[in-house]
Design a protein around this motif. Structure first.
Motif, PDB file in Angstrom:
ATOM      1  N   TRP A  56       0.808  -1.219   0.000  1.00  0.00           N
ATOM      2  CA  TRP A  56       0.000   0.000   0.000  1.00  0.00           C
ATOM      3  C   TRP A  56       0.839   1.265   0.000  1.00  0.00           C
ATOM      4  N   SER A  57       2.057   1.210   0.505  1.00  0.00           N
ATOM      5  CA  SER A  57       2.885   2.406   0.611  1.00  0.00           C
ATOM      6  C   SER A  57       3.640   2.721  -0.678  1.00  0.00           C
ATOM      7  N   PRO A  64      -6.750   0.741   1.361  1.00  0.00           N
ATOM      8  CA  PRO A  64      -8.211   0.716   1.338  1.00  0.00           C
ATOM      9  C   PRO A  64      -8.856   1.108   2.671  1.00  0.00           C
ATOM     10  N   TYR A  65      -8.098   1.136   3.738  1.00  0.00           N
ATOM     11  CA  TYR A  65      -8.641   1.464   5.052  1.00  0.00           C
ATOM     12  C   TYR A  65      -8.518   2.948   5.372  1.00  0.00           C
ATOM     13  N   THR A  66      -7.465   3.597   4.864  1.00  0.00           N
ATOM     14  CA  THR A  66      -7.247   5.012   5.183  1.00  0.00           C
ATOM     15  C   THR A  66      -7.458   5.925   3.981  1.00  0.00           C
ATOM     16  N   GLY A  67      -7.409   5.371   2.775  1.00  0.00           N
ATOM     17  CA  GLY A  67      -7.540   6.175   1.563  1.00  0.00           C
ATOM     18  C   GLY A  67      -6.247   6.880   1.174  1.00  0.00           C
ATOM     19  N   GLU A  68      -5.160   6.636   1.916  1.00  0.00           N
ATOM     20  CA  GLU A  68      -3.883   7.282   1.627  1.00  0.00           C
ATOM     21  C   GLU A  68      -3.209   6.627   0.421  1.00  0.00           C
TER      22      GLU A  68
END
Length: 77
Positions: A56-57, A64-68
């Motif tokens: 994700w990074s 998908p949990y933070t939208g970052e």
């Protein structure tokens, strides 16, 4: 009528399987306390594997949990 009901059951099962697979590879990490006393809250992370680019990074990916959006440069290998 039996065919319609069977079709609805199969469709519902397929939809549930698809929805559940979206985050099937996510792993929950329990919260803990670091040696310096800092509390780290529990969180989800992507499942470990040998690919750097699917985390994700990494640029192009979104948590998908933070939208970052990811900020780490992708590797070409």
């Amino acid at each position: 009528m039996k065919k319609l009901v069977l079709s609805m059951v199969i469709t519902a099962a397929a939809a549930a399987a698809f929805a559940g697979s979206a985050f099937a590879r996510d792993v929950w990490v329990n919260g803990y306390t670091r040696s310096d006393g800092t509390e780290v809250r529990g969180h989800y992370r992507s499942a470990p594997d040998s690919s750097y680019n699917n985390n994700w990074s990494t640029e192009g990916n979104v948590n998908p949990y933070t939208g970052e959006s990811g900020t780490r440069e992708r590797r070409n290998y």
